[in-house]
Design a protein around this motif. Structure first.
Motif, short mmCIF file in Angstrom:
data_model
loop_
_atom_site.label_atom_id
_atom_site.label_comp_id
_atom_site.label_asym_id
_atom_site.label_seq_id
_atom_site.Cartn_x
_atom_site.Cartn_y
_atom_site.Cartn_z
N THR A 186 -4.11 3.10 11.02
CA THR A 186 -4.96 1.07 10.62
C THR A 186 -6.47 2.32 10.57
OG1 THR A 186 -4.38 0.26 12.48
CG2 THR A 186 -2.73 0.33 11.49
N ASP A 187 -7.20 1.20 9.84
CA ASP A 187 -7.94 1.11 9.72
C ASP A 187 -8.73 -0.12 10.93
OD1 ASP A 187 -8.19 -1.06 7.92
OD2 ASP A 187 -9.34 -1.14 6.74
N VAL A 197 -8.76 0.59 -5.60
CA VAL A 197 -8.34 -0.37 -4.77
C VAL A 197 -9.31 -0.88 -3.98
CG1 VAL A 197 -6.92 -0.53 -2.66
CG2 VAL A 197 -6.75 1.49 -4.22
N ALA A 198 -9.30 -2.30 -3.75
CA ALA A 198 -10.40 -3.02 -3.69
C ALA A 198 -9.58 -3.78 -1.80
CB ALA A 198 -11.18 -4.49 -4.33
N ILE A 199 -10.24 -3.76 -1.12
CA ILE A 199 -9.91 -4.34 0.07
C ILE A 199 -11.23 -5.53 1.05
CG2 ILE A 199 -7.68 -3.02 0.87
CD1 ILE A 199 -9.94 -1.43 2.73
N SER A 233 5.01 -3.03 3.96
CA SER A 233 4.73 -3.65 3.36
C SER A 233 2.97 -3.34 2.85
CB SER A 233 4.01 -5.05 4.17
OG SER A 233 3.57 -5.06 5.06
N ASN A 234 2.16 -4.58 2.98
CA ASN A 234 1.19 -3.70 2.24
C ASN A 234 0.83 -3.01 2.66
OD1 ASN A 234 1.11 -6.07 0.40
ND2 ASN A 234 0.14 -7.30 2.41
N HIS A 235 -0.26 -1.76 1.96
CA HIS A 235 -0.83 -0.22 2.35
C HIS A 235 -0.76 0.35 1.41
CE1 HIS A 235 3.39 1.21 2.11
NE2 HIS A 235 2.77 2.51 1.64
N PHE A 236 -1.41 1.55 1.10
CA PHE A 236 -2.02 2.45 0.43
C PHE A 236 -2.22 3.42 0.91
CE2 PHE A 236 -6.52 1.46 1.70
CZ PHE A 236 -6.81 2.61 2.10
N ALA A 237 -1.71 5.15 0.19
CA ALA A 237 -1.36 5.75 0.13
C ALA A 237 -2.30 7.05 -0.11
CB ALA A 237 0.59 6.16 0.20
N LEU A 238 -2.27 7.66 0.37
CA LEU A 238 -3.24 9.25 -0.06
C LEU A 238 -2.66 10.38 0.15
CD1 LEU A 238 -6.23 8.15 1.85
CD2 LEU A 238 -6.31 7.29 -0.43
N ILE A 270 -2.77 2.79 6.37
CA ILE A 270 -2.87 3.27 5.61
C ILE A 270 -2.04 5.35 5.64
CG2 ILE A 270 -4.33 5.67 4.97
CD1 ILE A 270 -6.98 4.05 6.34
N GLU A 271 -1.55 5.72 4.87
CA GLU A 271 -0.35 6.36 4.74
C GLU A 271 -1.24 8.05 3.91
OE1 GLU A 271 3.44 8.09 2.33
OE2 GLU A 271 3.13 5.68 1.84
#
Length: 122
Positions: A110-111, A11-13, A70-75, A117-118
């Protein structure tokens, strides 16, 4: 022939301050910093999971649009209560653990750029 996807690689941010983001992803999320090719723009690579990576691209100039729904990524995390204690010790703002309708526990944070981030545990 049926086409298929083998795996998610990265994933790129976009981030505004690479050093600040490196500190967050190393200290708060405990991710391993990886060697990165000598691109002509700033950035950093991290490993999460076995073969997945997070790529930070240090050229963000636009606002981040991100949210828990909405837009997030989960770990997927191991021992969410321990993660919560770690977030408290790191003085990170987060949403307390909450169960999804399927029983999976989640924490959202949040970063430095405002990406959601979840962290979740089955």
């Amino acid at each position: 022939m049926k086409l298929s996807i083998k795996a998610l690689n990265h994933v790129a941010i976009y981030v505004a301050d690479v050093e600040k983001s490196i500190a967050f992803y190393q200290q708060v999320l405990q991710l391993e910093l990886l060697p990165r090719p000598a691109f002509d723009f700033p950035g950093a690579w991290f490993r999460f999971g076995i073969d997945q990576e997070l790529h930070l691209i240090g050229i963000r100039t636009e606002p981040v649009v991100s949210g828990s729904r909405s837009n997030h990524f989960a770990l997927e995390a191991i021992d969410l209560p321990a993660w919560e204690k770690h977030l408290i010790a790191q003085k990170v703002t987060y949403r307390p653990p909450k169960a999804r309708p399927d029983g999976v526990m989640q924490i959202f944070l949040t970063d430095p750029d405002g990406y959601w981030i979840e962290l979740f545990e089955r």
